[in-house]
Design a protein around this motif. Structure first.
Motif, PDB file in Angstrom:
ATOM      1  N   UNK A 167      47.298 -27.077  -3.736  1.00  0.00           N
ATOM      2  CA  UNK A 167      48.621 -26.740  -4.285  1.00  0.00           C
ATOM      3  C   UNK A 167      49.408 -28.022  -4.549  1.00  0.00           C
ATOM      4  N   UNK A 168      49.417 -28.916  -3.565  1.00  0.00           N
ATOM      5  CA  UNK A 168      50.184 -30.161  -3.682  1.00  0.00           C
ATOM      6  C   UNK A 168      49.679 -31.040  -4.820  1.00  0.00           C
ATOM      7  N   UNK A 169      48.391 -30.980  -5.100  1.00  0.00           N
ATOM      8  CA  UNK A 169      47.812 -31.780  -6.168  1.00  0.00           C
ATOM      9  C   UNK A 169      47.937 -31.101  -7.535  1.00  0.00           C
ATOM     10  N   UNK A 170      48.456 -29.883  -7.554  1.00  0.00           N
ATOM     11  CA  UNK A 170      48.629 -29.166  -8.816  1.00  0.00           C
ATOM     12  C   UNK A 170      47.343 -28.555  -9.354  1.00  0.00           C
ATOM     13  N   UNK A 171      46.288 -28.553  -8.547  1.00  0.00           N
ATOM     14  CA  UNK A 171      45.011 -27.990  -8.988  1.00  0.00           C
ATOM     15  C   UNK A 171      45.037 -26.471  -8.902  1.00  0.00           C
ATOM     16  N   UNK A 172      45.727 -25.956  -7.897  1.00  0.00           N
ATOM     17  CA  UNK A 172      45.890 -24.513  -7.723  1.00  0.00           C
ATOM     18  C   UNK A 172      47.358 -24.180  -7.548  1.00  0.00           C
ATOM     19  N   UNK A 228      45.581 -39.003   5.109  1.00  0.00           N
ATOM     20  CA  UNK A 228      46.302 -38.342   6.186  1.00  0.00           C
ATOM     21  C   UNK A 228      47.676 -37.809   5.784  1.00  0.00           C
ATOM     22  N   UNK A 229      48.393 -38.532   4.913  1.00  0.00           N
ATOM     23  CA  UNK A 229      49.717 -38.029   4.554  1.00  0.00           C
ATOM     24  C   UNK A 229      49.610 -36.754   3.734  1.00  0.00           C
ATOM     25  N   UNK A 230      48.650 -36.707   2.815  1.00  0.00           N
ATOM     26  CA  UNK A 230      48.465 -35.489   2.023  1.00  0.00           C
ATOM     27  C   UNK A 230      48.094 -34.311   2.901  1.00  0.00           C
ATOM     28  N   UNK A 231      47.166 -34.536   3.824  1.00  0.00           N
ATOM     29  CA  UNK A 231      46.743 -33.426   4.662  1.00  0.00           C
ATOM     30  C   UNK A 231      47.815 -33.069   5.678  1.00  0.00           C
ATOM     31  N   UNK A 232      48.589 -34.051   6.117  1.00  0.00           N
ATOM     32  CA  UNK A 232      49.678 -33.763   7.040  1.00  0.00           C
ATOM     33  C   UNK A 232      50.704 -32.839   6.393  1.00  0.00           C
ATOM     34  N   UNK A 272      50.045 -30.791   3.944  1.00  0.00           N
ATOM     35  CA  UNK A 272      49.377 -29.497   3.767  1.00  0.00           C
ATOM     36  C   UNK A 272      49.377 -28.701   5.061  1.00  0.00           C
ATOM     37  N   UNK A 273      49.138 -29.395   6.192  1.00  0.00           N
ATOM     38  CA  UNK A 273      49.129 -28.729   7.490  1.00  0.00           C
ATOM     39  C   UNK A 273      50.496 -28.151   7.808  1.00  0.00           C
TER      40      UNK A 273
END
Length: 510
Positions: A96-101, A281-285, A287-288
């Motif tokens: 979602x954050x990457x705009x892919x979905x 880590x920042x992207x996944x953080x 997302x978490x």
């Protein structure tokens, strides 16, 4: 004398059942400590292994209990059931954050042939609805997810699911169906070009530092300590491990340990800050922590009466309390944790460590749909300094006892009917009694044979996911029906012959 014997046998069966059930339910039992309460539960509910982790005031306590007295470490691997879905939830947020979905993307955007209908009209299902278990996809579609793994199995399963009629309009209710997350995995594979297991391992498990967490048995190192699964049948414990494959792994294929689960809920609560571990880590953080805001739940808890759900996490009415449950065919895991505050995503990401979690409980069991949630409830009483531990409750083991009793009754009736076939009768059944008996027997056979369909299940699902004695009961019921029909027909023919009925003239001659 014959009637008296049947009455005595019946009373003995009932008495045995009451005594067995009373012992199993531990009526009147008491415990003065958490360990004693759990010990009683694993004995009465036949749980071979149980691992527990308690987090309170920044400290972690591990406890393990087993029926054979074996000590388990916090690194022993248990299959985690529905807890696996949190890997997909985090993956979706990354995409979602990457705009892919997008949460509102429809399934048909990625697979135009993967369609569903409701009341004979086509209906669209979104990613948000799948991740919230609010799609309305029927439970029996899970039958497509069983079997040995092979290349293309997930696609084959999706073709089998396509065209199904929904149980309700998407987004209007909650119903846990494994098919939802199989479809999400199928979409993730489409947009990333990787298999679901590869993607979550590289983009979720490894960046989170879950060093003892794996997808499927094939990925587990040879030196890892794995706890075998089990289920009961007629009060006997059977070793039982399900067949994991590319279709069902997204909903129950994660093997992990209590130590990794402690780390996971500390990350979810914000107590552990992972933004400095790697570039990912920042992207996944982010997302978490998006999971913790409950922005994407597809249904209204106020309208459905269900706690909010998205991406593997239940959001209770208390805004600071979250829980995860993973009951399955041979394992059960329950998790509950309370955060110190309900913060925004950015606050969660940037906060300092050791300020995010107040209490946390993790319970892992190796029995079929074991009462891990009840053990968790006792753990919560311990953290709250209460000693009224829950010891008497109904579990899957209880259903095994009840179905075992029913099977014993059916076996007794089968033997009784066989004896009746051979024994001579002074008086045969009347025509009305014959018709009534045959009708009731056929109705009994039909009701027991169609039992799985009352639950929206297939026979393979009943055999795989439920108490084995239910399958035995269904089979014995059909045998009883056949024997009963033979007895009725033989009795009627014998009565006609004794009355002097001539098959040639079609009349009685004496």
């Amino acid at each position: 004398m014959k009637i008296k014997s049947r009455i005595i046998v019946t009373l003995l069966l009932i008495l045995t059942f009451i005594i067995t059930l009373s012992f199993h339910l531990n009526i009147g039992g008491s415990a003065t400590s958490l360990k004693e309460s759990i010990s009683q539960i694993i004995i009465t509910h036949r749980i071979p292994y149980c691992n527990i982790a308690l987090i309170n005031n920044g400290t972690v306590e591990y406890e393990s209990l087993s029926l054979n007295g074996e000590e388990l470490s916090q690194n022993h691997l248990f299959l985690s059931g529905q807890i696996t879905e949190i890997l997909t939830g985090i993956s979706l947020n990354i995409l979602f954050n990457k705009g892919i979905l997008s949460p509102d993307d429809k399934i048909t955007k990625f697979y135009p042939w993967l369609t569903f209908n409701y009341e004979n009209a086509p209906v669209d299902i979104t990613i948000r609805q799948l991740a919230s278990h609010s799609s309305g996809i029927p439970l029996h579609t899970q039958g497509e997810l069983y079997g040995n793994d092979y290349d293309g199995m997930l696609r084959t399963a999706m073709h089998g699911v396509s065209g199904s009629t929904l149980n309700f309009i998407p987004g209007t209710a909650y119903r846990n169906v494994q098919t939802d997350y199989a479809i999400l995995a199928f979409i993730i594979e489409k947009v990333t070009g990787s298999t679901w297991s590869e993607y979550v391992t590289e983009n979720v498990i490894q960046p989170l530092g879950l060093t003892n967490t794996y997808i499927g048995y094939n990925s587990v190192p040879k030196n890892a300590k794995i706890t075998g699964g089990s289920r009961t049948c007629a009060l006997f414990i059977l070793d039982y491990d399900i067949k994991l494959n590319s279709a069902n792994s997204p909903s129950k294929g994660m093997l992990t340990c209590s130590e990794d689960l402690v780390r996971l809920i500390r990350i979810l609560s914000g107590e552990i800050n992972i933004t400095q571990i790697s570039e990912q880590s920042r992207d996944i953080s982010k997302a978490v922590q998006m999971l913790m805001t409950n922005n994407f739940c597809a249904f209204s808890p106020a309208e459905t009466g269900s706690d909010a759900y998205f991406g593997g996490i239940f959001f209770s009415k208390d805004p600071e309390t979250f829980y995860l449950n993973g009951e399955m065919e041979n394992f059960s895991t329950s998790i509950r944790f309370c955060t110190s505050a309900n913060r925004s995503v950015e606050q969660n990401i940037n906060q300092s460590a050791n300020h995010g979690i107040k209490q946390g409980i993790i319970v892992q069991c190796s029995g079929m749909k074991a009462p891990s949630a009840k053990i968790l409830e006792n753990c919560q009483k311990q953290l709250d300094d209460k000693d009224d531990f829950l010891l008497s409750f109904i579990s899957t083991e209880t259903l095994d006892i009840i179905n075992t009793f029913l099977c014993i009754i059916v076996i007794y009736l089968c033997v009784s009917n066989i004896v009746s076939i051979k024994a001579p009768r002074k008086k045969g059944y009347s025509k009305i009694r014959v018709v009534t008996s045959i009708t009731l027997t056929l109705l009994y056979m039909a009701c027991t044979a169609l039992f799985p369909f009352y639950l929206d299940c297939t026979y393979s699902m009943i055999f795989s996911e439920s108490v084995l004695m239910i399958t035995v009961f269904i089979c014995l019921s059909q045998i009883l029906g056949i024997i009963s029909l033979c007895r009725i027909i033989k009795n009627r023919r014998g009565a006609r012959k004794k009355a002097g009925y001539s098959s040639v003239s079609g009349s009685y001659y004496s």
